[in-house]
Design a protein around this motif. Sequence first.
Motif, PDB file in Angstrom:
ATOM      1  N   VAL A 133       0.845  -1.186   0.000  1.00 43.11           N
ATOM      2  CA  VAL A 133       0.000   0.000   0.000  1.00 43.11           C
ATOM      3  C   VAL A 133       0.881   1.236   0.000  1.00 43.11           C
ATOM      4  CG1 VAL A 133      -1.791   1.302   1.218  1.00 43.11           C
ATOM      5  CG2 VAL A 133      -1.819  -1.206   1.258  1.00 43.11           C
ATOM      6  N   LEU A 134       0.663   2.091  -0.974  1.00 41.59           N
ATOM      7  CA  LEU A 134       1.378   3.367  -1.060  1.00 41.59           C
ATOM      8  C   LEU A 134       0.445   4.461  -0.561  1.00 41.59           C
ATOM      9  CD1 LEU A 134       3.897   4.936  -1.994  1.00 41.59           C
ATOM     10  CD2 LEU A 134       2.839   5.093  -4.270  1.00 41.59           C
ATOM     11  N   LEU A 135       0.839   5.148   0.501  1.00 43.20           N
ATOM     12  CA  LEU A 135       0.010   6.191   1.107  1.00 43.20           C
ATOM     13  C   LEU A 135       0.565   7.554   0.739  1.00 43.20           C
ATOM     14  CD1 LEU A 135      -2.284   7.044   3.020  1.00 43.20           C
ATOM     15  CD2 LEU A 135      -0.664   6.808   4.918  1.00 43.20           C
ATOM     16  N   ALA A 136      -0.237   8.358   0.050  1.00 42.18           N
ATOM     17  CA  ALA A 136       0.149   9.715  -0.337  1.00 42.18           C
ATOM     18  C   ALA A 136      -0.537  10.707   0.587  1.00 42.18           C
ATOM     19  CB  ALA A 136      -0.229   9.986  -1.793  1.00 42.18           C
TER      20      ALA A 136
ATOM     21  N   PHE B 242      -2.635  13.925  10.613  1.00 40.49           N
ATOM     22  CA  PHE B 242      -2.404  13.109  11.807  1.00 40.49           C
ATOM     23  C   PHE B 242      -3.174  11.800  11.721  1.00 40.49           C
ATOM     24  CE2 PHE B 242      -6.422  14.930  13.146  1.00 40.49           C
ATOM     25  CZ  PHE B 242      -6.978  13.975  13.985  1.00 40.49           C
ATOM     26  N   LYS B 243      -4.323  11.799  11.020  1.00 38.81           N
ATOM     27  CA  LYS B 243      -5.061  10.552  10.817  1.00 38.81           C
ATOM     28  C   LYS B 243      -4.310   9.623   9.868  1.00 38.81           C
ATOM     29  CE  LYS B 243      -9.832  12.174  11.528  1.00 38.81           C
ATOM     30  NZ  LYS B 243     -11.176  12.260  10.890  1.00 38.81           N
ATOM     31  N   ALA B 244      -3.565  10.208   8.936  1.00 36.17           N
ATOM     32  CA  ALA B 244      -2.772   9.385   8.027  1.00 36.17           C
ATOM     33  C   ALA B 244      -1.686   8.638   8.785  1.00 36.17           C
ATOM     34  CB  ALA B 244      -2.162  10.256   6.930  1.00 36.17           C
ATOM     35  N   ALA B 245      -1.161   9.262   9.843  1.00 32.02           N
ATOM     36  CA  ALA B 245      -0.177   8.575  10.679  1.00 32.02           C
ATOM     37  C   ALA B 245      -0.822   7.377  11.369  1.00 32.02           C
ATOM     38  CB  ALA B 245       0.404   9.538  11.705  1.00 32.02           C
TER      39      ALA B 245
ATOM     40  N   THR C  77       7.997  10.804  11.532  1.00 32.53           N
ATOM     41  CA  THR C  77       6.856  10.092  12.125  1.00 32.53           C
ATOM     42  C   THR C  77       6.422   8.935  11.239  1.00 32.53           C
ATOM     43  OG1 THR C  77       6.058  12.083  13.236  1.00 32.53           O
ATOM     44  CG2 THR C  77       4.452  10.326  12.870  1.00 32.53           C
ATOM     45  N   PHE C  78       6.267   9.197   9.950  1.00 29.26           N
ATOM     46  CA  PHE C  78       5.843   8.151   9.028  1.00 29.26           C
ATOM     47  C   PHE C  78       6.934   7.103   8.819  1.00 29.26           C
ATOM     48  CE2 PHE C  78       2.824  11.517   7.910  1.00 29.26           C
ATOM     49  CZ  PHE C  78       1.643  10.790   7.886  1.00 29.26           C
TER      50      PHE C  78
ATOM     51  N   ALA D  18     -12.504  10.578   6.467  1.00 27.61           N
ATOM     52  CA  ALA D  18     -12.969   9.329   7.066  1.00 27.61           C
ATOM     53  C   ALA D  18     -11.953   8.830   8.094  1.00 27.61           C
ATOM     54  CB  ALA D  18     -13.182   8.282   5.983  1.00 27.61           C
ATOM     55  N   GLU D  19     -12.435   8.145   9.107  1.00 27.98           N
ATOM     56  CA  GLU D  19     -11.573   7.681  10.181  1.00 27.98           C
ATOM     57  C   GLU D  19     -10.620   6.594   9.685  1.00 27.98           C
ATOM     58  OE1 GLU D  19     -11.439   9.094  13.223  1.00 27.98           O
ATOM     59  OE2 GLU D  19     -12.840  10.501  12.282  1.00 27.98           O
ATOM     60  N   PRO D  20      -9.436   6.474  10.321  1.00 28.72           N
ATOM     61  CA  PRO D  20      -8.459   5.457   9.899  1.00 28.72           C
ATOM     62  C   PRO D  20      -9.042   4.052   9.858  1.00 28.72           C
ATOM     63  CG  PRO D  20      -7.434   7.000  11.422  1.00 28.72           C
ATOM     64  CD  PRO D  20      -8.893   7.352  11.381  1.00 28.72           C
ATOM     65  N   GLU D  21      -9.940   3.714  10.801  1.00 28.48           N
ATOM     66  CA  GLU D  21     -10.556   2.386  10.801  1.00 28.48           C
ATOM     67  C   GLU D  21     -11.370   2.150   9.534  1.00 28.48           C
ATOM     68  OE1 GLU D  21      -9.829   3.760  14.944  1.00 28.48           O
ATOM     69  OE2 GLU D  21     -10.821   4.634  13.188  1.00 28.48           O
TER      70      GLU D  21
END
Length: 402
Positions: free
Chosen positions: A7-10, A18-21, A50-51, A166-169
Motif C-alpha cells: 500500500v502506497l500512502l500519499a 495526523f489521521k494518516a499517521a 513520524t511516518f 474518514a476515520e483510519p478504521e
Amino acid sequence: MERKKRVLLAVSGGIAAFKAAALTSKLVQAGYEVKVLMTPHAQEFVTPLTFQALSRDHVYTDTFTEPDPAGIAHIDVADWADLIFVAPASANIIGKLANGIADDMVTTTLLAATAPVYIAPAMNVHMYAHPAVLRNMQQLEKDGYYFVEPDEGYLACGYTGKGRMAEPEDLLAMVNYHFTKQSHPEWHGKKVLVTAGPTQEVLDPVRFLSNRSSGKMGFAIAGEAAARGADVTLIAGPVSLPDPHGVRRINVQSAEDMYNAVMSEAERMDIIIKAAAVSDYTPAETTAHKVKKSDRPLSIEMERTKDILQELGSRKKDQVLVGFAAETQDIARYAEEKLNKKNADMICANSVIEAGSGFQGDTNALTLFFKALPPQEIPLTSKTKAAELILDAAAGLTGKTK
C-alpha cells in the motif's frame, strides 16, 4: 510464501495528516507493507520521521532526491504499489490530479502509477461543495479513481459539516475490502442477510428484558461478507457498533421487529446467517407508566416470541440457512436438534460459559454442525477470523441445500 500486499500512502497538506499517521500504523499492524509519500505542505503538519517510524521504511518527499542511483524513485515506487491511497486529499491535490499537473513527489508518482487509487478528501465544508472541487472530483471518477466520502462533523476550521476525512478504521476497511474482494470471486453478487445483537422486550417506559449479546460476531460476519464482494443486509438489535463497510444496516429493537424485518428481506437472499440472540419470551403486557416497587414479589407473565429461524427453515428452498446456538451444556445434542428441527444447513454452536467464547468478548470458539458433513471445530480465535471460517463453510454449502 505469498508476499505482503503493498500500500502506497500519499499524504497532502491538512490537519487530517495526523489521521494518516494512525492509518499507517493500522496498515502495518494488519500485515501490509507500507510506503509513504508526502507533499511539502503535508510536512508542515507531520514530520517525515513520524511516518518513517510507523512504516519502517523510507519516506518520499522530493522528486529530485534519488537515494538509489540504479532507479528513478517516483517511477519505482509507482510500480511497487498494489494499491494507492491519497489521505488526506486536499482540494489542491485533487485539482492537480484532475488536470494532470505533476510538480512534486506525490503528483509525479501518481501520474506514473497503474495501481488502483483511492482518494479520501479532507477540507472545509464550503471548499468541498465548491463547483471547481466537484468538477475535479467528477473528472477523477471518470479517470477511474475511487473516492471515500468524508464524514460530517466538527471541522478544524470551526465549521460543522461534510469535509472531515474518514476515520483510519474506515480507510483500513476499504483497503481490506479491495484485497479481499479480489480473492473471493464466488461471493460477488451473492445476497447475504445477517442478523446480529440482542433484542429488547419492553416492560414499561423504564425497563426492558434482554440478554448479553454484543453483536460483535454478527457484525464481523457482515463485514467479512461485504469485503468478499457480497451484497449484505445487516439487521441489528440495539448495539453501539459502527456500520461495517459496504453493509446496508437495518436497526430493530424487539423480537417482533426482528421477525418483521427478516421476513421482509429473506425471500431475495442467497445466504441467511442468523447470529442475533433474539429473546425467546416477551412480557404479555406492557405498561404505559413505570411499574412501582412494592414490598410484595413481582410476577411478570411472559409469552413466546416468534421463532425466526424455524420460520425461515420452513420457507427456504435453495437458500443456505445458518443459525447459532449459544449453550451452557450438551452443546452437540442441542445443536444437532436445532439443525434438524429448524431445517437449517449449518449451526454454529458455542459455550457461553467457556472462557473467551461467551458474549461481549472479541474472541470465540465454535463447532459448526452440518446435515451431511462431520462437525468442524473453530478453536478459540478472534471473531474476525471466526467470521472468515464460518463464511468459508457457508460458501461450501451453496448449491447443496434442499
